[in-house]
Design a protein around this motif. Structure first.
Motif, PDB file in Angstrom:
ATOM      1  N   GLN A 173      -2.259 106.366  70.813  1.00 43.83           N
ATOM      2  CA  GLN A 173      -1.381 107.497  70.311  1.00 43.83           C
ATOM      3  C   GLN A 173      -1.289 108.545  71.024  1.00 43.83           C
ATOM      4  O   GLN A 173      -0.239 109.617  71.808  1.00 43.83           O
ATOM      5  CB  GLN A 173      -0.043 107.220  69.405  1.00 43.83           C
ATOM      6  CG  GLN A 173       0.032 105.790  69.165  1.00 43.83           C
ATOM      7  CD  GLN A 173       1.112 105.305  67.730  1.00 43.83           C
ATOM      8  OE1 GLN A 173       1.783 106.407  67.592  1.00 43.83           O
ATOM      9  NE2 GLN A 173       1.164 104.133  67.442  1.00 43.83           N
ATOM     10  N   LEU A 174      -1.539 109.912  70.433  1.00 46.05           N
ATOM     11  CA  LEU A 174      -1.578 111.801  70.070  1.00 46.05           C
ATOM     12  C   LEU A 174      -2.973 111.656  71.735  1.00 46.05           C
ATOM     13  O   LEU A 174      -1.886 112.280  72.178  1.00 46.05           O
ATOM     14  CB  LEU A 174      -2.774 111.562  69.130  1.00 46.05           C
ATOM     15  CG  LEU A 174      -2.197 111.418  67.615  1.00 46.05           C
ATOM     16  CD1 LEU A 174      -3.198 111.928  66.176  1.00 46.05           C
ATOM     17  CD2 LEU A 174      -1.212 111.724  67.388  1.00 46.05           C
ATOM     18  N   VAL A 175      -3.414 110.992  72.307  1.00 49.80           N
ATOM     19  CA  VAL A 175      -3.663 111.063  73.358  1.00 49.80           C
ATOM     20  C   VAL A 175      -2.849 111.409  74.465  1.00 49.80           C
ATOM     21  O   VAL A 175      -3.400 112.155  74.861  1.00 49.80           O
ATOM     22  CB  VAL A 175      -5.511 110.533  73.724  1.00 49.80           C
ATOM     23  CG1 VAL A 175      -5.589 110.889  74.970  1.00 49.80           C
ATOM     24  CG2 VAL A 175      -6.540 110.542  72.533  1.00 49.80           C
ATOM     25  N   ASP A 176      -1.702 109.753  74.103  1.00 49.88           N
ATOM     26  CA  ASP A 176      -0.931 110.499  75.446  1.00 49.88           C
ATOM     27  C   ASP A 176      -0.170 111.020  74.708  1.00 49.88           C
ATOM     28  O   ASP A 176       0.585 111.935  75.743  1.00 49.88           O
ATOM     29  CB  ASP A 176      -0.664 108.216  75.669  1.00 49.88           C
ATOM     30  CG  ASP A 176      -1.378 107.383  75.647  1.00 49.88           C
ATOM     31  OD1 ASP A 176      -2.476 107.812  76.395  1.00 49.88           O
ATOM     32  OD2 ASP A 176      -1.570 105.878  75.613  1.00 49.88           O
ATOM     33  N   ALA A 177       0.249 111.086  73.521  1.00 52.64           N
ATOM     34  CA  ALA A 177       0.699 112.079  73.646  1.00 52.64           C
ATOM     35  C   ALA A 177       0.666 113.513  73.622  1.00 52.64           C
ATOM     36  O   ALA A 177       1.761 114.235  74.020  1.00 52.64           O
ATOM     37  CB  ALA A 177       0.858 112.241  71.923  1.00 52.64           C
ATOM     38  N   ALA A 178      -0.133 114.018  74.246  1.00 46.69           N
ATOM     39  CA  ALA A 178      -1.306 115.375  74.414  1.00 46.69           C
ATOM     40  C   ALA A 178      -0.463 115.810  75.706  1.00 46.69           C
ATOM     41  O   ALA A 178      -0.842 116.825  76.654  1.00 46.69           O
ATOM     42  CB  ALA A 178      -2.409 115.133  74.081  1.00 46.69           C
ATOM     43  N   SER A 221       1.806 114.039  65.336  1.00 46.36           N
ATOM     44  CA  SER A 221      -0.172 113.581  64.628  1.00 46.36           C
ATOM     45  C   SER A 221       0.502 114.222  63.069  1.00 46.36           C
ATOM     46  O   SER A 221      -0.614 113.331  62.246  1.00 46.36           O
ATOM     47  CB  SER A 221      -0.817 115.224  65.423  1.00 46.36           C
ATOM     48  OG  SER A 221      -0.804 116.442  64.694  1.00 46.36           O
ATOM     49  N   THR A 222       0.802 115.009  62.636  1.00 42.93           N
ATOM     50  CA  THR A 222       1.008 115.463  60.795  1.00 42.93           C
ATOM     51  C   THR A 222       1.319 113.469  60.335  1.00 42.93           C
ATOM     52  O   THR A 222       0.922 113.136  59.558  1.00 42.93           O
ATOM     53  CB  THR A 222       2.129 116.448  60.358  1.00 42.93           C
ATOM     54  OG1 THR A 222       1.844 117.231  61.241  1.00 42.93           O
ATOM     55  CG2 THR A 222       2.440 115.949  59.192  1.00 42.93           C
ATOM     56  N   VAL A 223       2.565 112.764  61.454  1.00 40.38           N
ATOM     57  CA  VAL A 223       2.933 111.334  60.529  1.00 40.38           C
ATOM     58  C   VAL A 223       1.662 110.500  60.349  1.00 40.38           C
ATOM     59  O   VAL A 223       1.345 109.971  59.487  1.00 40.38           O
ATOM     60  CB  VAL A 223       4.270 111.136  62.056  1.00 40.38           C
ATOM     61  CG1 VAL A 223       4.927 109.863  61.160  1.00 40.38           C
ATOM     62  CG2 VAL A 223       4.829 112.399  61.865  1.00 40.38           C
ATOM     63  N   LEU A 270       4.105 119.698  73.075  1.00 40.88           N
ATOM     64  CA  LEU A 270       2.890 120.613  72.537  1.00 40.88           C
ATOM     65  C   LEU A 270       3.398 120.188  70.950  1.00 40.88           C
ATOM     66  O   LEU A 270       2.712 119.127  70.031  1.00 40.88           O
ATOM     67  CB  LEU A 270       2.261 122.089  72.591  1.00 40.88           C
ATOM     68  CG  LEU A 270       1.107 121.755  71.256  1.00 40.88           C
ATOM     69  CD1 LEU A 270      -0.187 121.099  71.126  1.00 40.88           C
ATOM     70  CD2 LEU A 270       0.222 123.175  71.205  1.00 40.88           C
ATOM     71  N   ASP A 271       4.305 120.480  70.576  1.00 36.95           N
ATOM     72  CA  ASP A 271       4.989 120.719  69.522  1.00 36.95           C
ATOM     73  C   ASP A 271       5.628 119.691  68.777  1.00 36.95           C
ATOM     74  O   ASP A 271       5.490 119.357  67.461  1.00 36.95           O
ATOM     75  CB  ASP A 271       5.818 121.736  69.312  1.00 36.95           C
ATOM     76  CG  ASP A 271       7.241 121.708  67.520  1.00 36.95           C
ATOM     77  OD1 ASP A 271       5.603 122.749  66.538  1.00 36.95           O
ATOM     78  OD2 ASP A 271       7.991 121.282  67.518  1.00 36.95           O
TER      79      ASP A 271
END
Length: 261
Positions: free
Chosen positions: A213-218, A230-232, A223-224
């Motif tokens: 999920q995080l790599v795709d979100a990147a 990533s915090t969640v 960014l914010d």
């Protein structure tokens, strides 16, 4: 091992690893039947929380997938979005969004729509000597979603060269460009993909799903927004039993037994 045949696709589940075998003739052409079968396979796999990796491969065909069946084109010129483009894009997007890591095991040519299918997977393992390319421009066509995914992997200049010329490249060049992750030097890509899947399965399944999920979100989010995600998910990791099991196993000097929760 559980097997299920769905038209042009065969799904096999062995423990925590699922395999989607393309079974659509010697070249595994992308047809409406293949896309419908692949879509049903995704339906079957996407909600199985115990699955930790999915491998897509070409079974015993000469090609992983040699692209679209151009015999179907005569029927879709006036209604291409309705009869091909939208459905094909939806299926590939669903494949890309499977929650668990996915691997394309490429033992034969992956061309046109076949490479687009492989690009929708997270990782690609390739047999030595295999050719890859988005060759649609040779027919005056265009790789739609493949153009975007290819660019993210190899950069705009290399992507444009491949798209403009319709050229194919070998496995070694694809590895150097970052198009594939590994080359199986001593045989089939499928056993190599299975070994990679086993290594993935040995790690925390929640960790791997959230990492995807995080790599795709990147790539997909500002960014914010990605940092907020990533915090969640980090909090979910610290709330999980798996992290506590991993820490306990570390101190006990044993292999962890992750449950995915």
């Amino acid at each position: 091992m559980n097997d299920a045949s769905e038209g042009a696709v065969i799904v096999q589940i062995d423990g925590r690893i699922a395999e989607i075998g393309l079974s659509n003739g010697a070249l595994n052409l992308v047809t409406r039947a293949l896309l419908r079968s692949l879509n049903k396979a995704i339906d079957q796999l996407e909600t199985q929380a115990d699955l930790r990796c999915v491998i897509v491969h070409g079974l015993a065909a000469r090609a992983f997938c040699a692209g679209s069946d151009i015999n179907e084109f005569a029927d879709i010129f006036a209604d291409a979005s309705e009869k091909k483009i939208l459905f094909e894009d939806m299926v590939l997007r669903r494949l890309a969004r499977l929650p668990m890591p996915t691997i394309a095991a490429i033992d034969g040519p992956a061309l046109g729509g076949g490479l687009e299918l492989a690009l929708a997977c997270d990782l690609r393992v390739c047999r030595a000597g295999v050719t890859l390319g988005l060759t649609e421009s040779r027919l005056g066509g265009l790789a739609g979603n493949g153009s975007l995914r290819l660019t993210r992997l190899v950069g705009p200049a290399r992507a444009k060269e491949l798209l403009f010329t319709g050229a194919t490249i070998g496995a070694e060049q694809a590895l150097a460009w970052g198009l594939v992750n590994r080359i199986a030097e001593n045989g089939s890509a499928l056993p190599a993909a299975r070994e990679l899947a086993k290594a993935i399965c040995a790690r925390g399944p929640l960790s791997n799903r959230f990492a995807k999920q995080l790599v795709d979100a990147a790539q997909d989010q500002p960014l914010d927004a990605a940092l907020s995600l990533s915090t969640v998910v980090q909090q979910k990791i610290f709330d999980s039993r798996d992290l506590h099991e991993g820490v306990a196993a570390f101190f006990a000097k044993r292999e962890p037994e992750f449950l995915g929760r």
